[in-house]
Design a protein around this motif. Sequence first.
Motif, PDB file in Angstrom:
ATOM      1  N   SER A 122     -10.266  -9.677  -8.488  1.00 46.64           N
ATOM      2  CA  SER A 122      -9.419  -8.960  -9.311  1.00 46.64           C
ATOM      3  C   SER A 122      -8.378  -8.015  -8.723  1.00 46.64           C
ATOM      4  N   THR A 123      -8.570  -7.846  -7.511  1.00 46.60           N
ATOM      5  CA  THR A 123      -7.891  -6.961  -6.769  1.00 46.60           C
ATOM      6  C   THR A 123      -7.112  -7.367  -5.326  1.00 46.60           C
ATOM      7  N   ILE A 124      -5.854  -7.269  -5.047  1.00 46.91           N
ATOM      8  CA  ILE A 124      -5.197  -7.646  -3.970  1.00 46.91           C
ATOM      9  C   ILE A 124      -4.202  -6.536  -3.476  1.00 46.91           C
ATOM     10  N   ALA A 125      -4.613  -6.622  -2.037  1.00 53.92           N
ATOM     11  CA  ALA A 125      -3.473  -5.624  -1.226  1.00 53.92           C
ATOM     12  C   ALA A 125      -2.520  -6.469  -0.560  1.00 53.92           C
ATOM     13  N   HIS A 133      -3.714  -5.244  -9.516  1.00 52.70           N
ATOM     14  CA  HIS A 133      -5.024  -5.455 -10.318  1.00 52.70           C
ATOM     15  C   HIS A 133      -4.758  -6.054 -11.542  1.00 52.70           C
ATOM     16  N   ARG A 134      -5.730  -6.864 -11.890  1.00 51.11           N
ATOM     17  CA  ARG A 134      -5.764  -7.544 -13.194  1.00 51.11           C
ATOM     18  C   ARG A 134      -7.279  -7.144 -13.987  1.00 51.11           C
ATOM     19  N   LYS A 135      -6.822  -6.813 -15.386  1.00 58.56           N
ATOM     20  CA  LYS A 135      -7.986  -6.388 -16.079  1.00 58.56           C
ATOM     21  C   LYS A 135      -8.738  -7.469 -16.704  1.00 58.56           C
ATOM     22  N   THR A 136      -9.708  -7.753 -16.988  1.00 60.19           N
ATOM     23  CA  THR A 136     -10.288  -8.777 -17.908  1.00 60.19           C
ATOM     24  C   THR A 136     -10.165  -8.395 -19.377  1.00 60.19           C
ATOM     25  N   ASP A 137      -9.726  -9.624 -19.967  1.00 64.33           N
ATOM     26  CA  ASP A 137      -9.638  -9.605 -21.383  1.00 64.33           C
ATOM     27  C   ASP A 137     -10.950  -9.581 -21.977  1.00 64.33           C
ATOM     28  N   PRO A 138     -11.554  -8.799 -22.686  1.00 63.51           N
ATOM     29  CA  PRO A 138     -12.974  -8.755 -23.272  1.00 63.51           C
ATOM     30  C   PRO A 138     -13.047  -9.914 -24.358  1.00 63.51           C
ATOM     31  N   SER A 150      -1.303  -1.251  -9.601  1.00 59.64           N
ATOM     32  CA  SER A 150      -2.074  -0.160  -9.878  1.00 59.64           C
ATOM     33  C   SER A 150      -2.063   1.049  -9.124  1.00 59.64           C
ATOM     34  N   GLU A 151      -1.654   0.544  -7.833  1.00 60.87           N
ATOM     35  CA  GLU A 151      -1.564   1.818  -7.022  1.00 60.87           C
ATOM     36  C   GLU A 151      -0.603   1.637  -5.811  1.00 60.87           C
ATOM     37  N   ARG A 152       0.277   2.482  -5.205  1.00 57.86           N
ATOM     38  CA  ARG A 152       0.889   2.485  -3.923  1.00 57.86           C
ATOM     39  C   ARG A 152       0.286   3.248  -3.002  1.00 57.86           C
ATOM     40  N   LEU A 153       0.114   2.775  -1.767  1.00 51.31           N
ATOM     41  CA  LEU A 153      -0.800   3.490  -0.699  1.00 51.31           C
ATOM     42  C   LEU A 153       0.397   3.843   0.216  1.00 51.31           C
ATOM     43  N   SER A 154       0.688   5.100   0.338  1.00 50.54           N
ATOM     44  CA  SER A 154       1.732   5.614   1.242  1.00 50.54           C
ATOM     45  C   SER A 154       1.249   5.981   2.725  1.00 50.54           C
ATOM     46  N   TYR A 155       2.038   5.880   3.576  1.00 55.66           N
ATOM     47  CA  TYR A 155       1.426   6.335   4.790  1.00 55.66           C
ATOM     48  C   TYR A 155       2.784   6.879   5.843  1.00 55.66           C
ATOM     49  N   ASP A 156       2.558   7.268   6.964  1.00 56.07           N
ATOM     50  CA  ASP A 156       3.822   7.397   8.011  1.00 56.07           C
ATOM     51  C   ASP A 156       4.360   6.284   8.298  1.00 56.07           C
ATOM     52  N   ALA A 157       5.706   6.251   8.367  1.00 55.04           N
ATOM     53  CA  ALA A 157       6.610   4.814   8.797  1.00 55.04           C
ATOM     54  C   ALA A 157       6.220   4.330  10.114  1.00 55.04           C
ATOM     55  N   LYS A 158       5.794   5.606  11.080  1.00 59.09           N
ATOM     56  CA  LYS A 158       5.720   5.165  12.311  1.00 59.09           C
ATOM     57  C   LYS A 158       4.548   4.290  12.634  1.00 59.09           C
ATOM     58  N   MET A 199     -12.521   4.548  -3.492  1.00 55.25           N
ATOM     59  CA  MET A 199     -13.042   5.796  -4.154  1.00 55.25           C
ATOM     60  C   MET A 199     -14.019   5.325  -5.358  1.00 55.25           C
ATOM     61  N   PRO A 200     -14.895   6.140  -6.224  1.00 57.64           N
ATOM     62  CA  PRO A 200     -15.492   5.807  -7.202  1.00 57.64           C
ATOM     63  C   PRO A 200     -14.684   5.253  -8.344  1.00 57.64           C
ATOM     64  N   ASP A 201     -13.615   5.818  -8.490  1.00 53.23           N
ATOM     65  CA  ASP A 201     -12.495   5.377  -9.543  1.00 53.23           C
ATOM     66  C   ASP A 201     -11.850   4.108  -9.075  1.00 53.23           C
ATOM     67  N   GLY A 202     -12.011   3.406  -7.991  1.00 52.40           N
ATOM     68  CA  GLY A 202     -11.390   2.197  -7.597  1.00 52.40           C
ATOM     69  C   GLY A 202     -10.211   2.492  -6.633  1.00 52.40           C
ATOM     70  N   ALA A 203      -9.660   3.749  -6.528  1.00 53.11           N
ATOM     71  CA  ALA A 203      -8.569   3.993  -5.898  1.00 53.11           C
ATOM     72  C   ALA A 203      -8.827   3.993  -4.463  1.00 53.11           C
ATOM     73  N   PHE A 204      -7.717   3.884  -3.702  1.00 58.95           N
ATOM     74  CA  PHE A 204      -8.037   3.979  -2.148  1.00 58.95           C
ATOM     75  C   PHE A 204      -7.360   5.242  -1.498  1.00 58.95           C
ATOM     76  N   LYS A 205      -8.172   5.758  -0.471  1.00 61.82           N
ATOM     77  CA  LYS A 205      -7.659   6.931   0.089  1.00 61.82           C
ATOM     78  C   LYS A 205      -7.777   6.780   1.633  1.00 61.82           C
ATOM     79  N   LEU A 206      -6.715   6.987   2.274  1.00 57.72           N
ATOM     80  CA  LEU A 206      -6.588   6.936   3.732  1.00 57.72           C
ATOM     81  C   LEU A 206      -7.739   7.779   4.559  1.00 57.72           C
ATOM     82  N   ALA A 207      -8.647   7.011   5.107  1.00 59.38           N
ATOM     83  CA  ALA A 207      -9.722   7.648   5.783  1.00 59.38           C
ATOM     84  C   ALA A 207      -9.815   7.789   7.541  1.00 59.38           C
ATOM     85  N   LYS A 208      -8.921   7.067   7.929  1.00 59.80           N
ATOM     86  CA  LYS A 208      -8.894   7.098   9.485  1.00 59.80           C
ATOM     87  C   LYS A 208      -7.797   6.301   9.584  1.00 59.80           C
TER      88      LYS A 208
END
Length: 367
Positions: free
Chosen positions: A100-103, A115-120, A131-139, A172-181
């Motif tokens: 359900s998630t593509i980068a 991201h796509r949610k499932t219709d119950p 659902s999210e934009r991951l930003s980083y240094d343009a270099k 992250m636990p909420d499904g978001a992504f954080k730059l770790a390394k």
Amino acid sequence: MMRVAPGLWRRWAVVAIAVVSSTMLADARSAQTIQPAGVTLAFAQTMSWLDKSHFAVGRWDGVISIFRIPHADESGPVVTEAMALPSGRGVEMVAAVDDSTIASSDTADSIVIWHRKTDPASNRGRSFEISERLSYDAKYGTANSGLAATVSGRDYLVTGHENGFVLYWSKMPDGAFKLAKVIDDKSPAAPANPWGLRNVRGLAFWRNLILTGSEDGDIAALSVPDGGEVFRVRYNDKAQRGINNISVLGDLLLVANCAVGLTDKNVWLFDLSSGKPVLSDAENLAVDLTKSQVFDFDAVLAEGESGPIFFSSTEEGLLWEGDVSRGRLIVTGVTKSSPEGGSVIAVGPDDDLIAVATYAIRLFKTK
């Protein structure tokens, strides 16, 4: 002497004049006077399976298309959805994080999470949305490759970038992504290409390590989560071009590149069982051996019915198939996969299908 009736002669004369006039007019015209304004489909650049039935294809027109494998009464893969990059740039990377998630790549300083949610009510997936934009240094540059990996119970998105960097994104636990390394994956040696390219176009997961294949010509292994370098080797000491993609199956590593000259190879097999790449075999997959270079666009390993097999796509528009037996690459078949250019290849989750995309999308059975 044969005589021609006056009326018939006149008709022949008119026909002859018309033929000559048409020929002169055709010669005066250019080969194409009606100029095209566009094409139906742009060249495919990247592909990733979401689940056993669906895969995503990214093209140079900035569109990501979701395809479903055909039912019994259908002739080919069916497009179910299409999304356009916000930037309008070509799609250089698409990687399924889960079903359900593509980068995907977007700009030189951002990655987009779809991201796509499932219709119950129907238990069916809705349309993909950003659902999210991951930003980083343009270099670091545009993302050229990506994969999802789980190490020690933690989920990561790993991305390779055009300026020789590899980024670890922690989920992250909420499904978001954080730059770790951020890892500078550039080779300390001069690039194995005349243009100074450093794009990290190949990523693979092996023994809890991230393997990278770069256009600078190096294969490297990086630890997770610290990004330490476990090994680094040049795939070919005499290489004149870099790495286009890598694939791993067990302790086998396959490398795709561009062969330059009659003695070069464009697909390389390595044995990783010792803990680092040891060259096992190499082949030059080409029909026209008079060409100065033959580009291997993509190469993948899969588990066949009786052992490892490989598929490779070359610039001649051909898809090659073969066995991997006793450390050797043995070609067993070749077919036309595109009128021109190499195709991107992705192996299905059960290793029973491969999807091949250039302009059209094709599926091939592996078992």
